[in-house]
Design a protein around this motif. Structure first.
Motif: not given
Lengths: 473, 473
Positions: A164, A320, A159
């Motif tokens: 992300f 995350t 991520e």
């Protein structure tokens, strides 16, 4: 069952466990059953009406014990130890008794706050860099296993490098991870689960000490970048599974910083040694890590499962893994003043995980724990000396701590026969690995109740059985 | 600590737990502490020298208990119950005492074979289709949580649809998963972890019963295919988190077969009801599922963590998750005659997970378990009647089993105020959700020691507090 009956039945189980530890050396260490033996002894259907705890204890003795390999025996030298201790068993019993769900701070505040504090204690006890503490940018969380911890680190790294986007849109980039050829297979499993693909995990070759060769790492990264691939994750190990080798963490750490890769350190097996200042040099370079994990359920007298996972920046982890549906909304979470540990790992639910660690640390005290670890290392040194002094055996790699990798000077098949003969006799149990295609015997010393006499006895059995086998062949 | 000392200290802890259950109704159900309160009471550093178990018990009472929300109280009606029972606590205590690693059959055969048998028992007890038994093509494994079970199913589904290419090469296809808008958030978390991306999880709208509208599901799949995307995974739920709604599983199952999607059923909350033949219609369609999971740690008197995960074809699962490094090679694994449960889930290590379930099933017997579940459903029906009979409250959705979703006929802020006032008073604890943007109160009945008087008391508190609040506003 009423609380009064529980008092009675519970004490029978406590006695059963105490009896077990008193008699543990009478059992063959390695279970001698064949596939299906235990199964055959069990009823095909569940009982319609309830049975007594006495019935269960009887079946434990008669049906279950033959199928148990005695991981807590002081004659267990196989794999890595997964030691436990009486205070740990009691701490976990309290956790079972309370039966709380610690998924959010709000669902039982003590489960979260004790965990945070105990892991801060441990960070102090191991002189971890400031950033791994909850009072700084990072903090610790108890994971179930080092495999899950590695997966957690891989996902957070994925991520970070994709800003992300993978969580949102799915994986669209060619990410590359790096480990040594000696790294635990859990990283491969994690890489697969994360959707990265095994072909994108580079196994970097090792030197004569089984440590990652960082010049090859740098070369591989350069080549991958030239091919338009994106390096994102490097795992260094303190104590590889085959030989407890230690990777050159300071160098790997510098490469990670330069290449903007997540640096995860897997200290599952040897992390506990950092309790002793004289062993802490093994963790040099930890100040460069993004995450670090070790297993109190291996060498720190804490029953399975208990993995400690520290991160340097908890925001990355939480960003995350966090999700918050309406039915879990609450004031404490929304205030931002609390940790909700469900957002620090894969699972959502969790028990009061820190209690057993709290019991263990308090029971032994820092000095008590140090003393046991030092004694294990000393006993391993003794065994190493006996191997070195013998004519028939040799130490294959220089031991790091409490694992001796050795072999009989004859061939692979003799070594395997030696190991199997001894394990089937049941007095001790140890296992093997392969190094450079060659069979190597592993003797791991980390049992809670191990003493000099057990190690001496193991050496006697190994050396005498070898003599006998030599005579018979 | 010697076995003799453990006998003594262990019995103190057993007594402490028995005392706790005798006094559990004296505590405020919801912990009343503020963020940081528990933390402040704990020492900043670990003790250098060991402390006594008595010290720890004292701290449990004085420092830990104020931070406990009493999930095992019969006055706990929040979230879903996570009930435990004395036999479960004892089974888990035995598991802690034995301290074995059950990662492979070979590392303690009984840990594997008891698990396989107990899950086959359960499959019988719940009349699961043949294919979910170990004696057929599938079998069961204990996962830690339903979130992990869902992730496991997602990964296996991903590998099936990509012919194991994702594990090897990484994810390169646009895979699409489908759930209802009421599905547990763990599927979203799993989809993210698996590298699929949240944008590729379709939240299908629900009907007035909060069940997935399969016409919309079919429409969405058609549209996705038209856009070149690949549908691969559909999750149906037996007992959604907000309202315990049940999706139309037979229809979803048929769509899955036609569309070659993996069909996972999440029965985490209500799966236990399948112990009773009269409730099994809720699982109609299970014969079409690839995987099915439910939580004995929710409603089946088994302490956390214990999720049962069944698959129809174990080969797909094992091919997805297995890895075998040299140091774990052994004859039993290579013979193919045994299950190595590390290849059935995310983690590698595992404790003797089945013991507590074995203790629970044997202690209660099938009929004993059925009786408790029926009683909980009956008590829920009582509560539902009281709500229906009252002028001030209404039932919001028809209850499926043991959860009542209701609200005061006034506005959202009144309902939240009512809930917070009652929870802060500490006599009972319940939680809320939102349906169609509206606050809905949830009362879940599934505690091990719950009786009529507790449910009646809960209703009295709720209805009287509402009257008081009305008078004061």
């Amino acid at each position: 069952m009423s609380p009064e009956q529980f008092r009675e039945e519970g004490k029978k189980i406590i006695d059963w466990i105490a009896d077990y530890y008193e008699q543990i050396e009478d059992y063959p260490v390695l279970s001698q059953v064949k596939p299906g033996d235990i199964s055959k002894s069990l009823p095909n259907a569940a009982p319609l009406r309830g049975e007594s705890i006495d019935d269960m204890i009887k079946d434990l003795d008669e049906k279950i014990m033959p199928g148990i390999t005695h991981w807590q025996s002081p004659n267990f030298f196989a794999y890595f130890n997964a030691n436990t201790s009486f205070p740990s068993i009691l701490g976990d019993l309290v956790s079972s008794g309370l039966g709380v769900q610690g998924m959010l701070w709000a669902t039982s505040p003590a489960a979260t706050e004790v965990e945070t504090r105990v892991l801060d204690w441990l960070a102090d006890m191991m002189d971890m860099p400031e950033q791994f503490r909850s009072t700084s940018s990072g903090g610790g969380v108890i994971q179930d296993t080092a495999s899950t911890a590695a997966l957690t680190a891989i996902i957070a790294a994925r991520e970070r490098v994709t800003a992300f986007e993978t969580n949102e849109e799915g994986l669209h980039k060619k990410l590359i991870a790096y480990v040594s050829s000696q790294t635990h297979s859990s990283v491969e499993k994690g890489i697969k689960i994360a959707g990265i693909g095994r072909a994108n995990l580079r196994l970097i070759d090792v030197d004569e000490n089984c440590s990652m060769r960082t010049n090859l790492l740098e070369k591989q990264i350069k080549q991958d970048r030239a091919n338009g691939l994106i390096p994102f994750f490097i795992c260094g190990t303190i104590g590889t599974t085959s030989t407890t080798a230690v990777d050159p963490l300071p160098e790997i750490g510098k490469i990670c910083k330069r290449e903007k890769c997540w640096f995860h350190i897997d200290a599952a097996s040897l992390g506990t040694a950092m309790l002793c200042p004289e062993f802490r040099h093994l963790a040099d370079g930890v100040e460069l890590a993004d995450s670090y994990s070790f297993n109190p359920h291996k060498w720190m007298f804490t029953n399975f499962d208990c993995n400690v996972f520290w991160v340097a920046d908890r925001r990355e982890l939480i960003n995350t893994f966090s999700i918050l549906p309406e039915y879990l909304r609450n004031k404490a979470t929304e205030s931002g003043e609390v940790f909700d540990y469900r957002d620090w790992h894969i699972q959502l639910g969790r028990r009061f995980r820190a209690l057993k660690l709290w019991f263990v640390i308090r029971h032994y005290g820092v000095e008590g724990l140090q003393q046991l670890i030092r004694e294990h290392v000393r006993l391993a040194k003794e065994f190493e000396c006996w191997v070195n002094e013998s004519e028939d055996f040799e130490v294959v790699v220089q031991p790091t701590m409490n694992l001796i990798c050795f072999r009989h000077k004859s061939d692979d098949s003799f070594n395997l026969k030696l190991m199997n003969t001894i394990n089937e006799a049941g007095k001790i149990f140890f296992t093997h690995t392969k190094l450079g295609g060659q069979v190597v015997l592993r003797l791991n010393i980390g049992q809670t109740h191990i003493e000099y006499k057990h190690v001496k006895n193991a050496w006697n059995i190994i050396s005498l059985t070898a003599k006998e086998l030599e005579l018979n062949t």
